[in-house]
Structure formats: C-alpha cells, structure tokens
Design a protein around this motif. Structure first.
Motif, PDB file in Angstrom:
ATOM      1  N   GLN A   5       1.988  -3.654  -0.820  1.00 14.76           N
ATOM      2  CA  GLN A   5       0.841  -4.221  -0.109  1.00 14.76           C
ATOM      3  C   GLN A   5       0.683  -3.606   1.279  1.00 14.76           C
ATOM      4  O   GLN A   5      -0.433  -3.412   1.757  1.00 14.76           O
ATOM      5  CB  GLN A   5       0.969  -5.734  -0.008  1.00 14.76           C
ATOM      6  CG  GLN A   5      -0.266  -6.371   0.597  1.00 14.76           C
ATOM      7  CD  GLN A   5      -0.317  -7.856   0.397  1.00 14.76           C
ATOM      8  OE1 GLN A   5       0.410  -8.408  -0.408  1.00 14.76           O
ATOM      9  NE2 GLN A   5      -1.190  -8.523   1.122  1.00 14.76           N
ATOM     10  N   GLU A  21      -7.117 -11.140   1.209  1.00 11.15           N
ATOM     11  CA  GLU A  21      -5.918 -11.144   0.366  1.00 11.15           C
ATOM     12  C   GLU A  21      -6.256 -10.888  -1.110  1.00 11.15           C
ATOM     13  O   GLU A  21      -5.527 -10.180  -1.804  1.00 11.15           O
ATOM     14  CB  GLU A  21      -5.180 -12.486   0.506  1.00 11.15           C
ATOM     15  CG  GLU A  21      -4.499 -12.666   1.832  1.00 11.15           C
ATOM     16  CD  GLU A  21      -3.409 -11.622   2.065  1.00 11.15           C
ATOM     17  OE1 GLU A  21      -2.642 -11.322   1.136  1.00 11.15           O
ATOM     18  OE2 GLU A  21      -3.341 -11.114   3.199  1.00 11.15           O
ATOM     19  N   GLU A  22      -7.354 -11.460  -1.574  1.00 17.33           N
ATOM     20  CA  GLU A  22      -7.748 -11.276  -2.984  1.00 17.33           C
ATOM     21  C   GLU A  22      -8.066  -9.815  -3.276  1.00 17.33           C
ATOM     22  O   GLU A  22      -7.671  -9.268  -4.301  1.00 17.33           O
ATOM     23  CB  GLU A  22      -8.946 -12.169  -3.307  1.00 17.33           C
ATOM     24  CG  GLU A  22      -9.333 -12.164  -4.766  1.00 17.33           C
ATOM     25  CD  GLU A  22      -8.243 -12.734  -5.660  1.00 17.33           C
ATOM     26  OE1 GLU A  22      -8.134 -12.248  -6.804  1.00 17.33           O
ATOM     27  OE2 GLU A  22      -7.517 -13.637  -5.236  1.00 17.33           O
ATOM     28  N   LYS A  25      -4.904  -7.735  -3.474  1.00 16.28           N
ATOM     29  CA  LYS A  25      -4.234  -7.912  -4.771  1.00 16.28           C
ATOM     30  C   LYS A  25      -4.961  -7.155  -5.878  1.00 16.28           C
ATOM     31  O   LYS A  25      -4.348  -6.646  -6.807  1.00 16.28           O
ATOM     32  CB  LYS A  25      -4.140  -9.393  -5.116  1.00 16.28           C
ATOM     33  CG  LYS A  25      -3.178 -10.148  -4.236  1.00 16.28           C
ATOM     34  CD  LYS A  25      -3.167 -11.617  -4.588  1.00 16.28           C
ATOM     35  CE  LYS A  25      -2.272 -12.387  -3.626  1.00 16.28           C
ATOM     36  NZ  LYS A  25      -2.308 -13.833  -3.867  1.00 16.28           N
ATOM     37  N   THR A  26      -6.280  -7.065  -5.779  1.00 13.17           N
ATOM     38  CA  THR A  26      -7.072  -6.360  -6.795  1.00 13.17           C
ATOM     39  C   THR A  26      -6.889  -4.854  -6.687  1.00 13.17           C
ATOM     40  O   THR A  26      -6.694  -4.166  -7.693  1.00 13.17           O
ATOM     41  CB  THR A  26      -8.565  -6.705  -6.637  1.00 13.17           C
ATOM     42  OG1 THR A  26      -8.729  -8.110  -6.780  1.00 13.17           O
ATOM     43  CG2 THR A  26      -9.409  -5.972  -7.663  1.00 13.17           C
TER      44      THR A  26
END
Length: 98
Positions: A5, A21-22, A25-26
């Motif tokens: 990350q 954050e989403e 993660k994608t």
C-alpha cells in the motif's frame, strides 16, 4: 517484486492523485498485475540485441520520411489570442509557476 500500500500511495502522490482507502485497495492488485507483466521482460536474453536509436537503425534509415517543405501562413496573433482564456497585452497569460 511485491507491491504494498505504501508503494501505491507513493505512486499516487507522484501522479498528484488523491485516492481514498477504497481506491487504494482497488488499485493495489491492478498495479501489482501490471508490474508482474512488465517484469516478464527481465526473462528475455537481450545480450545480443543492439540498442535502437530512433531513425538511426538500419530499418529507420531505409524508411522514406522526406517531404517537400510548403510555406503556410500562421494563425496570427489576433486569431490565436481570440481563443485564449485570459489574454493580456497581446500575450498569453498563464498561472505563475514557482
């Protein structure tokens, strides 16, 4: 080379992207797939391959790229500045960059 990350955040920062954050993660797995795909190039044996320098390769030298020069009129200052969002004193005004 595993992508974490922190790597994704660094790439986003360099690209001036604000990712939540989403999105982090994608995009993490997607970028990891891209890096894995590109790393396949490291498996190729390129020891006998000569570097290519654009049109200086034999193939580039054989390519006909000459054309006749034609003198064409320019837009002119008045027409060019007519489409500018903020012209000033006959010039293009742009944001100050420091």
């Amino acid at each position: 080379m595993p992508i974490n990350q922190a790597d994704i955040e660094k790439v986003a920062q360099l690209a001036h992207l604000e990712l939540d954050e989403e999105e982090l993660k994608t995009f993490g797995p997607q970028i990891a797939e891209i890096v894995d795909y590109v790393e396949q190039l490291n498996e190729l044996n390129t020891a006998s391959v000569e570097p290519a320098l654009g049109g200086l390769t034999p193939e580039g030298e054989e390519t006909e790229s000459a054309r006749n020069d034609e003198i064409l009129g320019s837009l002119g200052q008045k027409i060019a500045l007519a489409e500018a969002p903020d012209p000033a004193s006959g010039h293009f005004r742009v944001p100050k960059v420091l």
